[in-house]
Write an enzyme that holds these catalytic residues in place. Structure first.
Site, mmCIF file in Angstrom:
data_model
loop_
_atom_site.group_PDB
_atom_site.id
_atom_site.type_symbol
_atom_site.label_atom_id
_atom_site.label_comp_id
_atom_site.label_asym_id
_atom_site.label_seq_id
_atom_site.Cartn_x
_atom_site.Cartn_y
_atom_site.Cartn_z
ATOM 1 N N ASP A 113 0.833 -1.204 0.000
ATOM 2 C CA ASP A 113 0.000 0.000 0.000
ATOM 3 C C ASP A 113 0.867 1.253 0.000
ATOM 4 O O ASP A 113 1.832 1.347 0.778
ATOM 5 C CB ASP A 113 -0.900 0.043 1.228
ATOM 6 C CG ASP A 113 -1.892 -1.115 1.261
ATOM 7 O OD1 ASP A 113 -2.207 -1.650 0.192
ATOM 8 O OD2 ASP A 113 -2.342 -1.465 2.368
ATOM 9 N N ARG B 124 -11.692 -0.477 -7.330
ATOM 10 C CA ARG B 124 -11.536 0.068 -5.968
ATOM 11 C C ARG B 124 -11.236 1.558 -5.996
ATOM 12 O O ARG B 124 -10.166 2.013 -5.581
ATOM 13 C CB ARG B 124 -10.448 -0.671 -5.189
ATOM 14 C CG ARG B 124 -10.707 -2.151 -5.036
ATOM 15 C CD ARG B 124 -9.692 -2.804 -4.107
ATOM 16 N NE ARG B 124 -9.955 -4.239 -3.968
ATOM 17 C CZ ARG B 124 -9.287 -5.069 -3.179
ATOM 18 N NH1 ARG B 124 -8.295 -4.585 -2.444
ATOM 19 N NH2 ARG B 124 -9.588 -6.348 -3.116
#
Length: 537
Positions: free
Chosen positions: A171, A253
């Site tokens: 991430d 997403r």
């Protein structure tokens, strides 16, 4: 350029030596006209927006020292050199931060690690790019068990979860484990591919992360833009605002929502290749005056049968294509209509969707001078707010966002009327083995719910709004006095209705809501809530 002035670190000689070794320079803030000083002053003056303004607000390191860092090790040393883990600090970052210059630093006010910028078990920190810019190259920013954090004017790129090197689970910016009040502003988050190339999400939140705003930022060239909640049963996250961001060349997403409430306004979505805003598992999204362009299935519930919901207004769909619905794939279009309502507790000004691409192109991302929109499609330097006048350290938030001024301890006398919790539903942030959320509304004082730790939340919910003005929290036998501090939250909007200390009867202004949350923010052990009674008052 402003010249830093060396001063003694508050933690004493040992901290001073630590900072010197790591290459940290402590600077006395000065009002100058230089580009570097201007960027920092604007970062402090602009003030948080969206849900980051709720729950006591987000001020980062306002009122604390300013420290310059040119390596990841120096960032960690600045955190570790504070008097405590909540001492406010502004860390100005310039240059490239990478694995070669990011090492673990130890101290009582920090918990850091190699190969990742670790903002863990801390509060009251601003991390801001200055000067020629700050680039976190293949190195993620990890925010965990933290509160009151600002990240501004930085680029994070090519963070991998597989291959080499790896950082932060793949991430770019990841938040997890009881995170509260984070404002991420004017950042650029980018990858160079999807999961098969080793990348994960650009902006992820999970495990009880709440009151977050992502504003004036660029997310691009990634398989996954970001998520809120790691699974269909992990529903403790929410109250997230996304505004004036560019999502470009993202497969899916943008974001994925599992439970909770999110507000998306004035974003530009360009080339969403597979799906966009994916509202699932009871999530509710307010989708307001955005511009969707050359994209596919930009809103809906995708890849699950656990439905989510949305309220739409003022959006533009330009070159958007829609798939046929299926059992686990339900696009909102082509006839996009609202299927819920979402109440937003903070003020905001909407640009017309037609001008969003132009406004976002001039304002979003690192290195754009921190320009913002004035709500009439005109980029400008942000006006100072009350945030800029903070001269004392912010209150020390707990990981779950305790109010700094608890109300008087409640009494145990119950309100008159019918207990509305009987027959209602319930859920929460976590539950200890052998306990159940349903135990707090079964009328049986011998059963109880406990969180999986010293803090956590439990909610009572109804199928349609009811009016509530009082509740009673009854602790299980033998655990009286365990609950120390708490908040009552309108789970429909994220607004804090009241806060205080000790269990018992609690009152607040009459509020119409479909879900009310009792959040334990401090305890003397393992809390045991036998009954969570609610009353109209």
């Amino acid at each position: 350029m402003r010249r830093p002035v060396a001063v003694r670190l508050c933690a004493g000689l040992a901290a001073t030596a630590l900072a010197a070794v790591a290459g940290v320079v402590v600077a006395v803030p000065q009002a100058t006209a230089s580009a570097t000083a201007g960027a920092t002053a604007t970062a402090a003056a602009a003030g948080a927006t969206g849900y980051a303004t709720q729950n006591g607000g987000t001020t980062g390191g306002a009122g604390g020292r300013t420290v310059r860092a040119t390596t990841g090790t120096a960032i960690h040393a600045a955190l570790c050199g504070r008097a405590s883990s909540s001492t406010p600090i502004v860390i100005e970052v310039e240059g490239t931060i990478n694995h070669a210059n990011t090492a673990k630093v130890s101290g009582t006010s920090c918990n850091t690690a190699d190969g990742v910028i670790e903002l863990k078990q801390i509060s009251n920190v601003t991390l801001v790019g200055v000067g020629g810019g700050a680039v976190f190259d293949q190195l993620g920013i990890h925010i965990r068990e933290a509160s009151n954090i600002i990240v501004q004017n930085v680029t994070v790129r090519n963070v991998k979860k597989s291959g080499s090197p790896v950082s932060n689970g793949g991430d770019a910016i990841g938040m997890e484990s009881d995170v509260r009040n984070v404002w991420v502003d004017h950042v650029t988050l980018e990858a160079s591919g999807g999961e098969s190339e080793g990348y994960d999400g650009l902006f992820d939140m999970k495990d009880n992360t709440q009151y977050v705003t992502l504003s004036y930022s660029v997310l691009r060239n990634s398989g996954r833009g970001g998520l809120v909640g790691s699974s269909e049963t992990e529903l403790s996250n929410g109250f997230i605002t996304y505004h004036h961001n560019l999502y470009e060349n993202i497969d899916s997403r943008a974001p994925l929502l599992r439970g909770g409430i999110a507000h998306m306004y004035n974003n530009h979505y360009l080339r969403l290749n597979e799906s966009g805003i994916n509202s699932r598992a009871g999530a509710r999204a307010k989708v307001d005056h955005n511009y969707f362009e050359d994209s596919k299935d930009v809103l809906g519930t995708f890849y699950t049968t656990a439905a989510g919901y949305w309220q739409v207004s003022g959006n533009t769909f330009d070159g958007v294509t829609w798939s046929a619905p299926g059992t686990d794939y339900r696009p909102a279009g082509p006839d996009v209509r609202s299927n819920t309502t979402v109440s937003i507790p903070y003020p905001y000004a909407l640009d017309a969707a037609s001008c969003v691409p132009g406004v976002v192109s001039r304002t979003a991302g690192a290195g754009k001078g921190l320009l913002v929109s004035d709500g009439s499609c005109t980029p400008q330097t942000p006006a100072p707010t009350a945030t800029a006048t903070v001269t004392t350290p912010a209150p020390t938030p707990t990981p779950t966002g305790t109010s700094p001024t608890p109300a008087p301890t409640p009494t145990t006398a119950p309100p008159a009327g019918t207990n509305l919790s009987i027959g209602a539903g319930s859920d929460g942030s976590s539950k200890a083995d052998g306990t159940s959320y349903g135990n707090v509304r079964d009328g049986d004082p011998s059963t109880y719910w406990s969180p999986a730790g010293p803090t956590g939340s439990v909610s009572v919910k109804w199928g349609s709004p009811v009016s509530v003005s009082a509740l009673v929290i009854r602790e299980a036998a033998g655990s009286a006095g365990t609950i120390r501090t708490w908040r009552v939250v309108n789970a429909d909007t994220g607004a804090v209705l009241t806060s205080g200390t000790g269990a018992g009867a609690i009152t607040f202004p009459r509020t119409s809501l479909s879900k009310v949350t009792f959040e334990i923010t401090g305890s003397a052990g393992t809390p045991k809530v036998a009954e969570f009674e609610t009353y109209a008052g």
